[in-house]
Scaffold this motif. Structure first.
Motif, PDB file in Angstrom:
ATOM      1  N   VAL A   1      36.326 -16.223   9.464  1.00  0.00           N
ATOM      2  CA  VAL A   1      35.246 -17.078   9.946  1.00  0.00           C
ATOM      3  C   VAL A   1      34.786 -18.038   8.844  1.00  0.00           C
ATOM      4  CG1 VAL A   1      32.871 -17.153  10.803  1.00  0.00           C
ATOM      5  CG2 VAL A   1      34.445 -15.363  11.613  1.00  0.00           C
ATOM      6  N   SER A   2      34.450 -17.481   7.674  1.00  0.00           N
ATOM      7  CA  SER A   2      33.885 -18.327   6.629  1.00  0.00           C
ATOM      8  C   SER A   2      34.041 -17.659   5.272  1.00  0.00           C
ATOM      9  CB  SER A   2      32.407 -18.597   6.923  1.00  0.00           C
ATOM     10  OG  SER A   2      31.862 -19.506   5.987  1.00  0.00           O
ATOM     11  N   PHE A   3      33.961 -18.490   4.228  1.00  0.00           N
ATOM     12  CA  PHE A   3      34.150 -18.028   2.854  1.00  0.00           C
ATOM     13  C   PHE A   3      33.168 -18.760   1.947  1.00  0.00           C
ATOM     14  CE2 PHE A   3      36.503 -16.879  -0.957  1.00  0.00           C
ATOM     15  CZ  PHE A   3      36.353 -17.978  -1.780  1.00  0.00           C
ATOM     16  N   ILE A   4      32.700 -18.024   0.940  1.00  0.00           N
ATOM     17  CA  ILE A   4      31.912 -18.668  -0.105  1.00  0.00           C
ATOM     18  C   ILE A   4      32.354 -18.108  -1.453  1.00  0.00           C
ATOM     19  CG2 ILE A   4      29.974 -17.037   0.112  1.00  0.00           C
ATOM     20  CD1 ILE A   4      28.135 -19.499  -0.496  1.00  0.00           C
ATOM     21  N   GLY A   5      32.675 -19.011  -2.370  1.00  0.00           N
ATOM     22  CA  GLY A   5      33.122 -18.607  -3.678  1.00  0.00           C
ATOM     23  C   GLY A   5      31.952 -18.337  -4.614  1.00  0.00           C
ATOM     24  N   THR A   6      32.276 -17.932  -5.817  1.00  0.00           N
ATOM     25  CA  THR A   6      31.236 -17.585  -6.782  1.00  0.00           C
ATOM     26  C   THR A   6      30.430 -18.805  -7.229  1.00  0.00           C
ATOM     27  OG1 THR A   6      32.889 -17.740  -8.527  1.00  0.00           O
ATOM     28  CG2 THR A   6      32.413 -15.541  -7.657  1.00  0.00           C
ATOM     29  N   ILE A   7      31.003 -20.001  -7.084  1.00  0.00           N
ATOM     30  CA  ILE A   7      30.239 -21.218  -7.389  1.00  0.00           C
ATOM     31  C   ILE A   7      29.852 -21.927  -6.106  1.00  0.00           C
ATOM     32  CG2 ILE A   7      31.183 -21.520  -9.698  1.00  0.00           C
ATOM     33  CD1 ILE A   7      33.106 -23.600  -8.537  1.00  0.00           C
ATOM     34  N   SER A   8      29.837 -21.138  -4.999  1.00  0.00           N
ATOM     35  CA  SER A   8      29.357 -21.585  -3.682  1.00  0.00           C
ATOM     36  C   SER A   8      30.242 -22.616  -3.006  1.00  0.00           C
ATOM     37  CB  SER A   8      27.905 -22.066  -3.772  1.00  0.00           C
ATOM     38  OG  SER A   8      27.059 -20.988  -4.111  1.00  0.00           O
ATOM     39  N   THR A   9      31.506 -22.660  -3.394  1.00  0.00           N
ATOM     40  CA  THR A   9      32.470 -23.408  -2.586  1.00  0.00           C
ATOM     41  C   THR A   9      32.579 -22.732  -1.231  1.00  0.00           C
ATOM     42  OG1 THR A   9      33.710 -23.939  -4.581  1.00  0.00           O
ATOM     43  CG2 THR A   9      34.845 -24.191  -2.467  1.00  0.00           C
ATOM     44  N   THR A  10      32.594 -23.503  -0.163  1.00  0.00           N
ATOM     45  CA  THR A  10      32.630 -22.911   1.172  1.00  0.00           C
ATOM     46  C   THR A  10      33.849 -23.373   1.968  1.00  0.00           C
ATOM     47  OG1 THR A  10      31.224 -24.661   2.083  1.00  0.00           O
ATOM     48  CG2 THR A  10      30.133 -22.669   1.299  1.00  0.00           C
ATOM     49  N   ARG A  11      34.270 -22.523   2.889  1.00  0.00           N
ATOM     50  CA  ARG A  11      35.347 -22.822   3.820  1.00  0.00           C
ATOM     51  C   ARG A  11      34.973 -22.237   5.175  1.00  0.00           C
ATOM     52  NH1 ARG A  11      36.348 -25.420   0.016  1.00  0.00           N
ATOM     53  NH2 ARG A  11      38.304 -25.589  -1.186  1.00  0.00           N
ATOM     54  N   TYR A  12      35.466 -22.878   6.231  1.00  0.00           N
ATOM     55  CA  TYR A  12      35.169 -22.422   7.582  1.00  0.00           C
ATOM     56  C   TYR A  12      36.418 -22.479   8.457  1.00  0.00           C
ATOM     57  CZ  TYR A  12      30.345 -23.113   6.122  1.00  0.00           C
ATOM     58  OH  TYR A  12      29.159 -23.048   5.452  1.00  0.00           O
ATOM     59  N   ALA A  13      36.471 -21.572   9.402  1.00  0.00           N
ATOM     60  CA  ALA A  13      37.472 -21.675  10.447  1.00  0.00           C
ATOM     61  C   ALA A  13      37.137 -22.889  11.314  1.00  0.00           C
ATOM     62  CB  ALA A  13      37.475 -20.413  11.296  1.00  0.00           C
ATOM     63  N   ASP A  14      38.155 -23.523  11.850  1.00  0.00           N
ATOM     64  CA  ASP A  14      37.930 -24.707  12.676  1.00  0.00           C
ATOM     65  C   ASP A  14      37.020 -24.406  13.864  1.00  0.00           C
ATOM     66  OD1 ASP A  14      41.286 -26.116  12.283  1.00  0.00           O
ATOM     67  OD2 ASP A  14      39.501 -26.250  11.018  1.00  0.00           O
ATOM     68  N   SER A  15      37.123 -23.194  14.383  1.00  0.00           N
ATOM     69  CA  SER A  15      36.363 -22.836  15.579  1.00  0.00           C
ATOM     70  C   SER A  15      34.854 -22.766  15.338  1.00  0.00           C
ATOM     71  CB  SER A  15      36.851 -21.495  16.125  1.00  0.00           C
ATOM     72  OG  SER A  15      36.707 -20.481  15.137  1.00  0.00           O
ATOM     73  N   VAL A  16      34.430 -22.658  14.076  1.00  0.00           N
ATOM     74  CA  VAL A  16      32.993 -22.541  13.787  1.00  0.00           C
ATOM     75  C   VAL A  16      32.477 -23.691  12.933  1.00  0.00           C
ATOM     76  CG1 VAL A  16      33.217 -20.033  13.909  1.00  0.00           C
ATOM     77  CG2 VAL A  16      33.209 -21.164  11.672  1.00  0.00           C
ATOM     78  N   LYS A  17      33.358 -24.555  12.488  1.00  0.00           N
ATOM     79  CA  LYS A  17      32.964 -25.652  11.605  1.00  0.00           C
ATOM     80  C   LYS A  17      31.923 -26.522  12.293  1.00  0.00           C
ATOM     81  CE  LYS A  17      36.407 -26.839   9.179  1.00  0.00           C
ATOM     82  NZ  LYS A  17      37.687 -27.418   8.727  1.00  0.00           N
ATOM     83  N   GLY A  18      30.851 -26.812  11.581  1.00  0.00           N
ATOM     84  CA  GLY A  18      29.777 -27.625  12.136  1.00  0.00           C
ATOM     85  C   GLY A  18      28.709 -26.815  12.852  1.00  0.00           C
TER      86      GLY A  18
END
Length: 125
Positions: A48-65
């Motif tokens: 679904v989603s990811f956050i790195g130690t310096i708060s880099t984020t990633r999202y699955a396309d289905s939940v982006k936005g």
């Protein structure tokens, strides 16, 4: 090692919002990269989603936005703000932690050695 406990799930109608929390204990969450995954009945667990130690984020396309991941290191907690929920968001939501810098894809389930027990989110139409 870190222990993770999710909370904030529930039964809601489509279109509303929920905020999931993942409280960590044992180790500080600041030292881990964190992910949210979900598993619907009869389906495989998915990223679904990811956050790195310096708060880099990633999202699955289905939940982006619609979904936003964040972390509060002072509270040792990671959050998943879910807006405009849809029935297809219905699933058990899990948070997971992994050692940063491994180079694995953010959605690689096998790269996360630490998991919570999950919290159910049910979205009715």
């Amino acid at each position: 090692q870190v222990q993770l406990v999710e909370s904030g799930g529930g039964l809601v109608q489509a279109g509303v919002s929920l905020r999931l929390s993942c409280a960590a204990s044992g180790r500080t969450v600041a030292t881990y990269a964190m992910g949210w995954f979900r598993q619907a009945p009869g389906k495989e667990r998915e990223f679904v989603s990811f956050i790195g130690t310096i708060s880099t984020t990633r999202y699955a396309d289905s939940v982006k936005g619609r979904f936003t991941i964040s972390r509060d290191n002072a509270k040792n907690t990671v959050y998943l703000q879910m807006n405009s929920l849809k029935p297809e968001d219905t699933a058990v939501y899990y948070c997971a932690a992994r050692i940063p810098g491994l180079g694995a894809a953010v959605g690689d389930i096998h790269a996360y050695p630490y998991w919570g027990q999950g919290t159910q989110v049910t979205v009715s139409s």
